[in-house]
Design an enzyme around this catalytic site. Structure first.
Site, PDB file in Angstrom:
ATOM      1  N   HIS A  90      43.992  37.842 -50.723  1.00 13.10           N
ATOM      2  CA  HIS A  90      42.968  37.379 -49.788  1.00 13.10           C
ATOM      3  C   HIS A  90      43.504  36.187 -49.010  1.00 13.10           C
ATOM      4  CE1 HIS A  90      42.223  34.005 -52.513  1.00 13.10           C
ATOM      5  NE2 HIS A  90      42.130  34.877 -53.499  1.00 13.10           N
TER       6      HIS A  90
ATOM      7  N   CYS B 262      45.920  34.523 -57.761  1.00 11.87           N
ATOM      8  CA  CYS B 262      45.812  35.413 -56.608  1.00 11.87           C
ATOM      9  C   CYS B 262      46.957  35.200 -55.630  1.00 11.87           C
ATOM     10  CB  CYS B 262      44.481  35.201 -55.888  1.00 11.87           C
ATOM     11  SG  CYS B 262      43.151  36.162 -56.619  1.00 11.87           S
TER      12      CYS B 262
END
Lengths: 257, 270
Positions: B231, B247
């Site tokens: 993301h 992430c």
């Protein structure tokens, strides 16, 4: 193990559950989405908020709880899972053992656990509901793996046991609860419940098939898929168009930032 | 979600048919292990699984954990992804023991899984569950399985903070990324994109692409199961840094390209 001790444990169990924070009533659920699911809920002498509870207020959602137990073996369940999204919901639970008949005020005197099961699940997809149970029994009475909607199970001493309980709600959605038990108007227990309506768009089949651009005719457009390992008749799978570009779906998932 | 240990009776229940097929399955496995041709064993049908046993099988989602799943065998990608049109049984081997169900959706997106090996009418696919690299076999002759070609792949180079998209093996773009800290590293391995989420609660990225892999250090994260995702981030503080919780943070420019990739696209993290 005396009944008095168990009765005390019942109270203790409730407070322990609340302080553990696992079962705090999900405030956000009050408004609710059209599609929702929970793995377990109990009300009466033993209170368990819908756990885990999800709905599609924020789009597709899923939650799991690995293990939920209440002291003194009143309740011991594992692998609680609930998920819901546009037009679907599913709840499942495993290794279920509910022995609240040990609470004397319930007026039960069962030799076997109130509920025992290896697995229970309920699923609702585009308004169509189903449920199944595995190695399940109520007060020692074995339950069918699948049962017609709203199958009543006769259990002496229990007010009501319903397998594959299905209800059409006012908003037109359908709720299926795999196993719903009511004891002497003092206790309810719902295991694996899923509520869904028909999908908001189309017919519930997500945009999975339309390939991106270049093969409007279904799939076998020559090209380069003939080399897929030569297995006898290419029979694995159906056709081999280009994989579709995904359509982002409203959902909430906490990834690792 | 570990329910794999709850059904030891599987083997006993699938008695005669399984016995009859055991020889062929064993042979097929042997051939597979050697990486040779396996056409002769292609006709092996899966043993019937009763509704009761199906009920016991855990769903393979990012919230699930499966035990006893074969690990990703590695090797070249087949360039193929498949989508179950209904819940499909996942087996430990060709005609092996069932251990999971692959549902039709993952976080609302249609389930697409990459095929990492093929053997006749069976395909070995990567799963979105813990542990990282879990895989399983599904029977692909089933009309309930949709198959498609995926020519894209993603390479993540943690040491150089770089993400690359390839098409047919050719690079079509590289971008600088952020990754997990030493304490919460981005896990290494062959992951894949499991869903395309238009995030409705967290506001750091309009689209989140959750991967099949999970953090080794975060058993859970927020309300989620420690899923590693791709993301963007509201500012550039991540670029070239190891400061996420695992992430892979990318620029908006990179995300704009990544969101076009099919679900099931392999993400090789080295």
């Amino acid at each position: 193990m005396s009944k008095k001790r168990l009765a005390m444990a019942g109270v203790g169990a409730l407070s322990a559950v609340l302080t553990a924070g696992v079962l705090i009533a999900p405030a956000a659920s009050a408004t609710g989405g059209e599609n929702s699911a929970f793995a377990i809920a109990a009300d009466g002498l033993l209170k368990v908020a819908k756990t885990p509870f999800v709905d599609d207020t924020n789009g597709a959602s899923e939650e799991s709880v690995a293990h939920l137990d209440v002291p003194e073996n009143l309740l011991d369940v594992r692998a609680l899972n609930a998920r819901a999204g546009d037009g679907y919901a599913k709840a499942s639970i495993a290794d279920v053992r509910v022995d609240i008949s040990a609470l004397p005020d319930l007026g039960l005197n069962l030799a076997k656990p109130l509920v025992a099961a290896e697995a229970i699940e309920a699923s609702c997809d585009n308004g169509v509901a189903s449920s199944s149970v595995a190695a399940a029994s109520v007060a020692g009475i074995a339950l069918d793996v699948t049962a017609p909607a709203n199958t009543a199970v006769e259990v002496p001493g229990l007010a009501s046991v319903t397998l594959n309980k299905q209800v059409t709600n006012e908003d037109g959605s359908t709720t299926v609860t795999a196993l719903s038990v009511e004891v002497n108007n003092l206790q309810t227990l719902d295991l694996a419940s899923a509520t869904c309506s028909k999908a908001g768009d189309d017919d519930g089949e997500e945009p999975t098939t339309p390939p991106t651009d270049d093969n409007g005719d279904d799939g076998d457009n020559g090209g380069d898929h003939g080399d897929d390992n030569g297995s006898d008749d290419g029979g694995s799978g159906s056709q081999s168009g280009h994989a579709p570009t995904p359509t982002p779906v409203k959902a909430h998932l906490d990834v690792t930032g | 979600m570990d329910r794999s240990g709850t059904s030891p009776a599987h083997g006993r229940k699938r008695s005669t048919r399984l016995f009859a097929l055991a020889g062929a399955a064993l042979l097929a496995l042997t051939v597979s292990a050697c990486g040779g041709e396996a056409e002769e064993q292609a006709a092996v049908e899966p043993a019937a699984v009763s509704q009761e046993d199906l009920t016991k099988l855990p769903d393979a989602t990012t919230f699930g954990t499966v035990e006893g799943a074969p690990s990703d065998p590695g090797g070249e990608s087949t360039g193929r992804v498949v989508h179950p049109k209904k819940d499909l049984v996942v087996y430990k081997a060709v005609n092996g023991e069932p251990f999971a169900k692959l549902p039709t959706r993952q976080m609302g997106s249609p389930t697409w899984v990459p095929v990492v090996a093929e053997q006749g009418e069976w395909v070995q696919v990567l799963l979105p569950t813990r542990p990282n690299g879990a895989s399983g076999w599904i029977h692909a002759s089933d009309a309930d399985l949709e198959s498609a070609e995926n020519t894209f792949a993603v390479n993540v180079d943690r040491e150089n903070f770089e993400i690359e998209i390839t098409e047919n093996g050719e690079s079509i773009g590289t971008w600088t990324i952020g990754i997990g800290t030493n304490e919460h590293p981005t896990p290494e391995g062959r992951a894949y994109i499991i869903a395309s989420i238009e995030e409705t609660v967290n506001d750091y990225s309009p689209i989140v692409l959750p991967l099949s892999y999970h953090s080794d250090s975060h058993e859970t994260f927020g309300g989620g199961p420690g899923t590693v995702g791709i993301h963007t981030w509201p500012d550039d503080s991540f670029v070239g840094q190891a400061n996420s919780d695992g992430c892979i943070r990318v620029t908006q420019e990179a995300l704009d390209e990544l969101v076009k990739l099919p679900l099931g696209t392999i993400v090789n993290i080295v």
